[in-house]
Design a protein around this motif. Sequence first.
Motif, PDB file in Angstrom:
ATOM      1  N   ARG A 252       0.818  -1.212   0.000  1.00 18.90           N
ATOM      2  CA  ARG A 252       0.000   0.000   0.000  1.00 18.90           C
ATOM      3  C   ARG A 252       0.858   1.271   0.000  1.00 18.90           C
ATOM      4  O   ARG A 252       0.506   2.264  -0.635  1.00 18.90           O
ATOM      5  CB  ARG A 252      -0.927   0.008   1.219  1.00 18.90           C
ATOM      6  N   THR A 253       1.988   1.221   0.708  1.00 17.71           N
ATOM      7  CA  THR A 253       2.848   2.405   0.783  1.00 17.71           C
ATOM      8  C   THR A 253       3.381   2.778  -0.594  1.00 17.71           C
ATOM      9  O   THR A 253       3.317   3.942  -1.017  1.00 17.71           O
ATOM     10  CB  THR A 253       4.014   2.137   1.750  1.00 17.71           C
ATOM     11  N   GLN A 254       3.908   1.779  -1.310  1.00 15.23           N
ATOM     12  CA  GLN A 254       4.437   2.069  -2.645  1.00 15.23           C
ATOM     13  C   GLN A 254       3.320   2.422  -3.612  1.00 15.23           C
ATOM     14  O   GLN A 254       3.493   3.276  -4.493  1.00 15.23           O
ATOM     15  CB  GLN A 254       5.227   0.879  -3.172  1.00 15.23           C
ATOM     16  N   LEU A 255       2.159   1.762  -3.470  1.00 15.75           N
ATOM     17  CA  LEU A 255       1.032   2.099  -4.334  1.00 15.75           C
ATOM     18  C   LEU A 255       0.639   3.555  -4.163  1.00 15.75           C
ATOM     19  O   LEU A 255       0.384   4.256  -5.149  1.00 15.75           O
ATOM     20  CB  LEU A 255      -0.157   1.185  -4.028  1.00 15.75           C
ATOM     21  N   GLY A 273      -5.630   4.804 -15.008  1.00 12.94           N
ATOM     22  CA  GLY A 273      -6.541   3.673 -14.834  1.00 12.94           C
ATOM     23  C   GLY A 273      -6.173   2.878 -13.593  1.00 12.94           C
ATOM     24  O   GLY A 273      -4.997   2.747 -13.243  1.00 12.94           O
ATOM     25  N   LEU A 274      -7.186   2.355 -12.917  1.00 10.99           N
ATOM     26  CA  LEU A 274      -6.968   1.533 -11.729  1.00 10.99           C
ATOM     27  C   LEU A 274      -7.894   0.322 -11.806  1.00 10.99           C
ATOM     28  O   LEU A 274      -9.101   0.471 -12.013  1.00 10.99           O
ATOM     29  CB  LEU A 274      -7.250   2.328 -10.460  1.00 10.99           C
ATOM     30  N   CYS A 275      -7.320  -0.863 -11.651  1.00  9.33           N
ATOM     31  CA  CYS A 275      -8.080  -2.119 -11.724  1.00  9.33           C
ATOM     32  C   CYS A 275      -7.969  -2.816 -10.370  1.00  9.33           C
ATOM     33  O   CYS A 275      -6.869  -3.154  -9.931  1.00  9.33           O
ATOM     34  CB  CYS A 275      -7.533  -3.015 -12.834  1.00  9.33           C
ATOM     35  N   TYR A 276      -9.091  -3.035  -9.720  1.00  6.30           N
ATOM     36  CA  TYR A 276      -9.138  -3.630  -8.385  1.00  6.30           C
ATOM     37  C   TYR A 276      -9.600  -5.080  -8.513  1.00  6.30           C
ATOM     38  O   TYR A 276     -10.724  -5.349  -8.909  1.00  6.30           O
ATOM     39  CB  TYR A 276     -10.110  -2.844  -7.507  1.00  6.30           C
ATOM     40  N   PHE A 277      -8.705  -6.039  -8.179  1.00  8.52           N
ATOM     41  CA  PHE A 277      -8.981  -7.476  -8.324  1.00  8.52           C
ATOM     42  C   PHE A 277      -9.283  -8.088  -6.958  1.00  8.52           C
ATOM     43  O   PHE A 277      -8.637  -7.758  -5.961  1.00  8.52           O
ATOM     44  CB  PHE A 277      -7.765  -8.211  -8.911  1.00  8.52           C
ATOM     45  N   ASP A 278     -10.243  -9.014  -6.948  1.00  2.00           N
ATOM     46  CA  ASP A 278     -10.535  -9.800  -5.750  1.00  2.00           C
ATOM     47  C   ASP A 278     -10.757 -11.243  -6.178  1.00  2.00           C
ATOM     48  O   ASP A 278     -11.609 -11.512  -7.018  1.00  2.00           O
ATOM     49  CB  ASP A 278     -11.772  -9.257  -5.037  1.00  2.00           C
ATOM     50  N   LEU A 279      -9.971 -12.168  -5.621  1.00  2.00           N
ATOM     51  CA  LEU A 279     -10.100 -13.567  -6.014  1.00  2.00           C
ATOM     52  C   LEU A 279     -11.436 -14.127  -5.543  1.00  2.00           C
ATOM     53  O   LEU A 279     -11.883 -13.843  -4.429  1.00  2.00           O
ATOM     54  CB  LEU A 279      -8.954 -14.394  -5.433  1.00  2.00           C
ATOM     55  N   ALA A 315       0.097  -4.307  -7.263  1.00  2.00           N
ATOM     56  CA  ALA A 315       0.262  -4.191  -5.813  1.00  2.00           C
ATOM     57  C   ALA A 315      -0.730  -5.105  -5.118  1.00  2.00           C
ATOM     58  O   ALA A 315      -1.810  -5.396  -5.647  1.00  2.00           O
ATOM     59  CB  ALA A 315       0.052  -2.748  -5.360  1.00  2.00           C
ATOM     60  N   ARG A 316      -0.345  -5.569  -3.934  1.00  2.00           N
ATOM     61  CA  ARG A 316      -1.267  -6.366  -3.116  1.00  2.00           C
ATOM     62  C   ARG A 316      -1.830  -5.464  -2.027  1.00  2.00           C
ATOM     63  O   ARG A 316      -1.088  -4.838  -1.282  1.00  2.00           O
ATOM     64  CB  ARG A 316      -0.542  -7.550  -2.484  1.00  2.00           C
ATOM     65  N   MET A 317      -3.156  -5.434  -1.956  1.00  2.00           N
ATOM     66  CA  MET A 317      -3.813  -4.600  -0.958  1.00  2.00           C
ATOM     67  C   MET A 317      -3.955  -5.312   0.373  1.00  2.00           C
ATOM     68  O   MET A 317      -4.192  -4.708   1.398  1.00  2.00           O
ATOM     69  CB  MET A 317      -5.198  -4.169  -1.472  1.00  2.00           C
ATOM     70  N   GLY A 318      -3.826  -6.641   0.359  1.00  2.00           N
ATOM     71  CA  GLY A 318      -4.043  -7.429   1.564  1.00  2.00           C
ATOM     72  C   GLY A 318      -4.992  -8.562   1.268  1.00  2.00           C
ATOM     73  O   GLY A 318      -5.851  -8.460   0.377  1.00  2.00           O
ATOM     74  N   GLY A 319      -4.862  -9.671   2.005  1.00  2.00           N
ATOM     75  CA  GLY A 319      -5.747 -10.801   1.770  1.00  2.00           C
ATOM     76  C   GLY A 319      -5.625 -11.293   0.347  1.00  2.00           C
ATOM     77  O   GLY A 319      -4.530 -11.557  -0.160  1.00  2.00           O
ATOM     78  N   ASP A 320      -6.765 -11.413  -0.340  1.00  2.25           N
ATOM     79  CA  ASP A 320      -6.761 -11.869  -1.733  1.00  2.25           C
ATOM     80  C   ASP A 320      -7.123 -10.737  -2.680  1.00  2.25           C
ATOM     81  O   ASP A 320      -7.688 -10.965  -3.745  1.00  2.25           O
ATOM     82  CB  ASP A 320      -7.731 -13.048  -1.909  1.00  2.25           C
ATOM     83  N   PHE A 322      -5.889  -7.424  -5.021  1.00  9.46           N
ATOM     84  CA  PHE A 322      -4.745  -6.869  -5.746  1.00  9.46           C
ATOM     85  C   PHE A 322      -5.215  -5.646  -6.538  1.00  9.46           C
ATOM     86  O   PHE A 322      -6.389  -5.537  -6.895  1.00  9.46           O
ATOM     87  CB  PHE A 322      -4.157  -7.902  -6.718  1.00  9.46           C
ATOM     88  N   VAL A 323      -4.270  -4.770  -6.820  1.00 10.23           N
ATOM     89  CA  VAL A 323      -4.554  -3.579  -7.616  1.00 10.23           C
ATOM     90  C   VAL A 323      -3.516  -3.479  -8.720  1.00 10.23           C
ATOM     91  O   VAL A 323      -2.330  -3.741  -8.486  1.00 10.23           O
ATOM     92  CB  VAL A 323      -4.540  -2.306  -6.733  1.00 10.23           C
ATOM     93  N   VAL A 324      -3.960  -3.111  -9.913  1.00  9.83           N
ATOM     94  CA  VAL A 324      -3.046  -2.815 -11.010  1.00  9.83           C
ATOM     95  C   VAL A 324      -3.256  -1.353 -11.389  1.00  9.83           C
ATOM     96  O   VAL A 324      -4.360  -0.951 -11.783  1.00  9.83           O
ATOM     97  CB  VAL A 324      -3.296  -3.730 -12.224  1.00  9.83           C
ATOM     98  N   LEU A 325      -2.202  -0.549 -11.239  1.00  9.92           N
ATOM     99  CA  LEU A 325      -2.237   0.881 -11.549  1.00  9.92           C
ATOM    100  C   LEU A 325      -1.630   1.098 -12.926  1.00  9.92           C
ATOM    101  O   LEU A 325      -0.496   0.676 -13.178  1.00  9.92           O
ATOM    102  CB  LEU A 325      -1.466   1.664 -10.492  1.00  9.92           C
TER     103      LEU A 325
END
Length: 671
Positions: A252-255, A273-279, A315-320, A322-325
């Motif tokens: 999250r810090t680097q994101l 663009g921001l893509c928010y992924f959740d498994l 980037a990993r936001m936590g848990g499952d 992820f975010v792609v910036l």
Amino acid sequence: MGRPELEAFLAECLDDLLAALDGEPVARAAGVGQRLVDVHFTNSAALSGTLQHLAAALPKIHPADPVRLTEVLSELAAGYAGALREQTLAQQSLIQRAASAARDAAEEALRASEARSRAVVISSALGIAVVRLDGSIEEANAAMRRIFRRTDEELVGRSIFELADPEWVAELQAANDGLLGASDDRYQLETRFTAPDGSHVWTQLSTSLVRDARGEPDYQVVLYEDITDRHMLQEQFRRQAVHDPLTGLANRTQLQSSLDKALEETRPGRRVGLCYFDLDGFKAVNDSLGHPIGDQLLRTVAQRLQGAAQGALAARMGGDEFVVLVPDTTGANDLVALVETLLAEITRPARIGSHELSASASVGIVERPVAGTDAESLLRDADITLYRAKQDGRAQWVLFDPERNAAARDRFRLSAELPAAIEQYELFVEYSPIVDLQTGRYIGAASNIRWDHPDFGELGEEDFFALAEETGLITRLGSWALEQVCEHAARWAQQLGEQAPIAAVRMSPRHWRDPELVADVQRILRDTGMPPGLLALGLPESALFDPQGDAEDVLEIFADMGLRLCVYEFGEDYARMPRLKDLPLGMARIEGPHLDSFVDPSGPAPLDEHLVVAACGAAKLLGLPVSAAGVRDELQVRRLRELGVSLALGPFTGGLVSATELAELVLEQSG
């Protein structure tokens, strides 16, 4: 130093480090490094081993912020290096004084002095070079050869500028020019040198100018301290501070830092663009196969995202999650194409141990101009869009829609503010009077929770009841509503006696499954003094046979307590009706859009009429009176009464009123 003294010394050092981690000045850590030099822990492995051991051990005995830990260890290393440097500079000063004295002394004294100086130079852990004014090396000790991995022949005659990579030469040249220009007699700086095998050697370089008897510059003494281990350790700490330890992706810090750069308006029309992924279903993997398999699956997904992200930041936001910036996007279509590529990569089967797993993900996509947006709103909108994608099903992507996201944002806001609303008395209960269609008398009142929201105005329970059910707050909300209703009904019983209306409360299926519900209702009745016969609890027909709960057992307990029990949404599933005859129910309520056509002057729709006829017929066979909700006018009442409806509530019965107004209506009606 004996063992007891050594243990006391190390304990004192550890206390200072822990104090620095707790927020005291990090200079205490520098003092630890200085004391290590003072007690002669100065061999080449002392600092590296100490830092590596502390980096591994300190988080176990004193959890702290990784950035703070990095600062403390860096300050320790800096204190150690400073003390060692001062010690060596003192030795260097001794060498200079010995050399000057030797020139004026007899030959025998000169040889003795040179021997002592040579011994100091040879035994020093620092690289020491005697350098001409033009920068070429005249002499180099063994430590120089070890640090730069060169023979004496390869060092002598070489310029000190050749022992630094090109990026550092200009700074070194400027510092050296200042030395020779008499602005200062010494300087220090860090340099990097690339060895023939490609490895990097980091050094702390300290240079002193030696002058002759007339005060003119004669030559330089350059000290090289090998700080490669310390530098690499600091780099490792810096990387840990901005990377997820499990997957190696940005955290999250680097994101946040990358988002700030991506949102800079460096040119007109720049987009992001921001893509928010959740498994999908990842919890099932952890629960069934174990967390080690789940962690490996997360690492596999992370690697595939990183490999297929085409230069974007994963980037990993936590848990499952992820975010792609994607900075500098060219439009939503290209971003969607990238997401579909990433989803294809994620869903490829992965062999993990003896298992072949196929992951899938839901994605929320936001693509917009940089102007007018910020990191917080970009992440929030992507998160809300992901929530919509999850609602649409597995392996779906959804593109940001301002109107739908505004509605979702309002839902999230209400969900977050509901707990405080209960505490701050923003909620209240109103009632829809229930009328006996045969006599026209008020015989009951259906409770309705209202929310006096400071921004959205007055909200009905249809606006937030489902949110409370989703978030698990429904148990707390339902208990609060029961207390309010029972207090009102107890006052009605005191004021109106036998004319007191029955208070009907619609229960949530989730609240009904609460193991403390029976005890809660008993307590509320006892505290309020409400007669149990004046409380009617209603439950949707679908929840009466919920396999997750004990609805039938709870019904029996409440019936034994004297409460009235109602089934709501009656007739929605005729297959369940035979099971209703065994339950202690006292009323069936019909509701829904199929009642609306009964207000049509030309008559109700045939299908709607059939549904009402069937429900009323089934209720009659079960011995249950039927109430209808949402009744609007006299024509609708007449038609429903002809089909067997005996009770009604809705606009026809007067709409929502307060507890006091309801009591006044009953008093007025009774004369």
